[in-house]
Design an enzyme around this catalytic site. Structure first.
Site, PDB file in Angstrom:
ATOM      1  N   GLU A 160       1.085  -0.996   0.372  1.00  0.00           N
ATOM      2  CA  GLU A 160       0.678   0.382  -0.121  1.00  0.00           C
ATOM      3  C   GLU A 160       1.498   0.853   0.065  1.00  0.00           C
ATOM      4  O   GLU A 160       1.446   1.456   1.000  1.00  0.00           O
ATOM      5  CB  GLU A 160      -0.348  -0.147   0.942  1.00  0.00           C
ATOM      6  CG  GLU A 160      -1.788  -1.217   1.383  1.00  0.00           C
ATOM      7  CD  GLU A 160      -2.874  -0.756   0.611  1.00  0.00           C
ATOM      8  OE1 GLU A 160      -2.983  -0.159  -0.079  1.00  0.00           O
ATOM      9  OE2 GLU A 160      -3.619  -1.783  -0.108  1.00  0.00           O
ATOM     10  N   CYS A 205      -2.378   9.367   1.907  1.00  0.00           N
ATOM     11  CA  CYS A 205      -1.929   8.850   1.203  1.00  0.00           C
ATOM     12  C   CYS A 205      -3.018   9.073   0.046  1.00  0.00           C
ATOM     13  O   CYS A 205      -1.963   9.127  -0.928  1.00  0.00           O
ATOM     14  CB  CYS A 205      -1.680   7.206   1.329  1.00  0.00           C
ATOM     15  SG  CYS A 205      -2.967   6.659   1.824  1.00  0.00           S
TER      16      CYS A 205
HETATM   17  P1  NAD Z   1       7.446   4.633   5.416  1.00  0.00           P
HETATM   18  O1  NAD Z   1       7.798   3.983   3.924  1.00  0.00           O
HETATM   19  O2  NAD Z   1       8.668   5.725   5.684  1.00  0.00           O
HETATM   20  O3  NAD Z   1       7.493   4.050   6.403  1.00  0.00           O
HETATM   21  C1  NAD Z   1       6.662   2.925   6.957  1.00  0.00           C
HETATM   22  C2  NAD Z   1       7.423   1.488   7.734  1.00  0.00           C
HETATM   23  O4  NAD Z   1       8.562   1.195   6.789  1.00  0.00           O
HETATM   24  C3  NAD Z   1       7.787   2.487   8.794  1.00  0.00           C
HETATM   25  O5  NAD Z   1       7.749   1.863  10.232  1.00  0.00           O
HETATM   26  C4  NAD Z   1       9.425   2.432   8.893  1.00  0.00           C
HETATM   27  O6  NAD Z   1       9.989   1.603   9.910  1.00  0.00           O
HETATM   28  C5  NAD Z   1       9.299   1.244   7.486  1.00  0.00           C
HETATM   29  N1  NAD Z   1      11.055   1.454   6.894  1.00  0.00           N
HETATM   30  C6  NAD Z   1      11.567   2.382   6.575  1.00  0.00           C
HETATM   31  N2  NAD Z   1      12.522   2.879   6.243  1.00  0.00           N
HETATM   32  C7  NAD Z   1      12.518   1.435   6.527  1.00  0.00           C
HETATM   33  C8  NAD Z   1      13.648   0.321   5.438  1.00  0.00           C
HETATM   34  N3  NAD Z   1      15.020   1.170   4.546  1.00  0.00           N
HETATM   35  N4  NAD Z   1      14.056  -1.164   5.320  1.00  0.00           N
HETATM   36  C9  NAD Z   1      12.595  -1.298   5.850  1.00  0.00           C
HETATM   37  N5  NAD Z   1      11.888  -1.038   6.756  1.00  0.00           N
HETATM   38  C10 NAD Z   1      12.154   0.631   6.542  1.00  0.00           C
HETATM   39  O7  NAD Z   1       6.850   5.111   4.685  1.00  0.00           O
HETATM   40  P2  NAD Z   1       5.748   6.751   6.143  1.00  0.00           P
HETATM   41  O8  NAD Z   1       7.136   7.893   5.699  1.00  0.00           O
HETATM   42  O9  NAD Z   1       6.188   6.141   7.504  1.00  0.00           O
HETATM   43  O10 NAD Z   1       4.699   6.816   5.530  1.00  0.00           O
HETATM   44  C11 NAD Z   1       4.947   7.760   4.181  1.00  0.00           C
HETATM   45  C12 NAD Z   1       4.089   6.958   3.059  1.00  0.00           C
HETATM   46  O11 NAD Z   1       3.737   6.038   3.527  1.00  0.00           O
HETATM   47  C13 NAD Z   1       3.782   8.044   1.865  1.00  0.00           C
HETATM   48  O12 NAD Z   1       4.463   8.105   0.601  1.00  0.00           O
HETATM   49  C14 NAD Z   1       2.427   7.309   1.930  1.00  0.00           C
HETATM   50  O13 NAD Z   1       1.851   8.249   1.008  1.00  0.00           O
HETATM   51  C15 NAD Z   1       2.237   6.222   1.846  1.00  0.00           C
HETATM   52  N6  NAD Z   1       1.201   5.370   2.112  1.00  0.00           N
HETATM   53  C16 NAD Z   1       0.299   5.179   1.859  1.00  0.00           C
HETATM   54  C17 NAD Z   1      -1.152   4.168   2.253  1.00  0.00           C
HETATM   55  C18 NAD Z   1      -1.808   3.758   1.784  1.00  0.00           C
HETATM   56  O14 NAD Z   1      -2.599   3.106   2.031  1.00  0.00           O
HETATM   57  N7  NAD Z   1      -1.140   3.750  -0.118  1.00  0.00           N
HETATM   58  C19 NAD Z   1      -0.815   4.875   3.350  1.00  0.00           C
HETATM   59  C20 NAD Z   1      -0.386   5.741   4.378  1.00  0.00           C
HETATM   60  C21 NAD Z   1       1.029   6.484   3.670  1.00  0.00           C
END
Ligand code: NAD
Length: 456
Positions: free
Chosen positions: A210, A244
């Site tokens: 997602e 998002c």
């Molecule tokens: P993110 O991808 O930075 O983090 C999400 C998760 O991934 C966190 O738990 C984090 O600890 C983990 N993570 C981060 N870097 C990592 C790595 N290198 N290796 C493994 N795990 C890692 O996302 P965010 O900044 O928390 O959220 C924002 C993004 O999420 C935006 O792009 C937004 O559009 C998207 N989003 C999508 C939805 C959806 O339903 N499609 C919902 C909310 C947010």
């Protein structure tokens, strides 16, 4: 890391012992989840206030209320979802019956982001539990209060072999991703989505991603301008744009641009007051890094409304940027903040063609009254899902699958789709032993001609 390995292997043993399979078990866990949330509502409000300065009403509508309705919907339908689906059997298999069983994958990993830190952590869990999985949840380290509270609550309500929470940063997640999960459900940005998918490929683990992206909103010349502005302001500035599916930018027909922007300004003032930076119900930006990233866009185009910031409180006013071009930095990445860039068009087809050349968005919003044009827009541009004459609302209908396409994600959830996402569809054909038609066996002279008649 030994503990991570042990955690997953304990969950696997628990799963393989068949603990999670029965309807009664799943139902009880869903009820427990609801009870856990109900009992801790005051702590939840407090945690989200600390993490993001979310108001109580926003927490209820976008986090708790959403979870309650998803749990209730699952409880109402679970027995029916768990029943095998009978399907047609072709005449070539006369005497046989066919059906599909929905089998839990096993031990699932859910990785969630910080923007709706409760809802996005627990909504996939509802699907995982309904489908009979054990689950490990890794909430976001950036929403510290909410993530810690989730861990505390889950530890006191659930068997750790069934449902456990691991807190931590990317190092911890990297360790977790080395484990042989049976399903991974990830919500976050596309860059991390690729890391997750790559790690999953080591164990051939199925993934649901997602992700995000730049979701366009289009306001056509025949739109109900007042409503379009009202619904745009709500969709864009809820959670200070950290959604998002928030409309990332607006493409407005040049004939109605002035009227539309005037109405947008009016609704910003109505919803967030004349001084949003002093409004205690206005959500803040999650951290300095994102605050600085979003603030840097304020030099793009010209500020038509808002534009003030406070780094101490991490607040950015709801802002409208005019005179934006596709070359501006703000048009190169997902904004994920309370800034609305405005582009205008004279020819809808040209605007749609431009959108089509971008990454496939998670959502698209079209405002206009002509149903033929509405149809043209939604079928011409690929995107995850969207609304006509509204923003965000499609994700609150459990009958609609929610998810992206291309760089905005793969797979979907909500309602029954969450159950399906965490289930393997096991196909069964039950053959009769009362007779045995000879056609398929080699050596019979009539085989070929009969098969050709049946399969034309
Ligand atoms: P993110 O991808 O930075 O983090 C999400 C998760 O991934 C966190 O738990 C984090 O600890 C983990 N993570 C981060 N870097 C990592 C790595 N290198 N290796 C493994 N795990 C890692 O996302 P965010 O900044 O928390 O959220 C924002 C993004 O999420 C935006 O792009 C937004 O559009 C998207 N989003 C999508 C939805 C959806 O339903 N499609 C919902 C909310 C947010």
């Amino acid at each position: 890391m030994e503990t991570t390995e042990k955690l997953v292997s304990d969950a696997r043993t628990y799963f393989l012992n068949g603990n999670t399979v029965s309807y009664d078990y799943r139902k009880k866990q869903l009820e427990t989840l609801k009870k856990m949330l109900k009992t801790h509502e005051p702590q939840i409000y407090r945690a989200l206030k600390k993490d993001l300065n979310k108001s109580k009403s926003e927490v209820f509508t976008t986090e708790l209320g959403f979870l309650y309705s998803e749990i209730d919907y699952a409880l109402k339908n679970l027995r029916y979802w768990m029943e095998p689906d009978k399907v047609t059997t072709p005449i070539t298999h006369k005497g046989a019956k066919s059906y599909i069983l929905r089998e839990p994958y096993g031990v699932s990993l859910v990785i969630s982001p910080w923007n709706y830190p409760l809802q996005l952590a627990l909504a996939p869990i509802i699907g995982a539990i309904s489908a009979g999985n054990c689950v490990v949840l890794k909430p976001s380290e950036h929403a510290k209060e909410t993530s810690s509270l989730i861990k505390e609550m889950v530890e006191s309500y659930f068997d750790p072999s069934f449902f456990t929470v691991v807190q931590g940063n990317k190092e911890i997640t990297t360790e977790l991703l080395k484990q042989p999960f049976d399903k991974i459900f990830f919500t976050g940005n596309s860059t991390v989505g690729k890391i997750v998918m790559k790690a999953a490929s080591e164990h051939l683990t199925p993934v649901t991603l997602e992700l995000g992206g730049k979701s366009p909103a289009i306001v056509d010349q025949d739109a109900n301008i007042n409503l379009a502005a009202k619904r745009m302001v709500w969709g864009k500035f809820t959670n200070a744009g950290q959604t998002c599916v928030a409309p990332d930018y607006v493409y407005v027909h040049e004939k109605v641009k002035f009227k539309f922007l005037k109405a947008v300004k009016k609704y910003i003032r109505t919803f967030y007051s004349k001084d949003p930076l002093k409004n205690n119900d206005y959500t803040r930006i999650i951290n300095e890094k994102h605050f600085d990233r979003i603030s840097s866009f304020l030099t793009n185009g010209t500020i038509l409304h808002g534009g003030r910031t406070n780094r101490e409180t991490l607040m950015i006013e709801p802002t409208i940027l005019d005179r934006i071009t596709w070359d501006d930095p703000i048009m190169k990445e997902e904004i994920f903040g309370p800034i609305l860039p405005v582009l205008n068009f004279a020819d809808l087809e040209e605007a749609l063609n431009k959108i089509k050349t971008q990454d496939k968005p998670l959502a698209l919003y079209y405002f206009g009254e002509d149903s033929q044009v509405q149809q043209q827009v939604i079928s011409y541009v690929p995107f995850g899902g969207g609304t006509i004459n509204d923003t965000l609302s499609h994700l609150a209908n459990p009958h609609l699958p929610f998810g992206g396409v291309g760089s905005s994600g793969m797979g979907s959830y909500h309602g029954k789709y969450s159950f399906d996402t965490f289930s393997h569809e096991k196909s069964i054909l039950k053959q009769t032993t009362k007779f045995d038609l000879p056609f398929r066996y080699p050596g019979g002279k009539i085989t070929e001609s009969i098969v050709k008649k049946v399969i034309k």
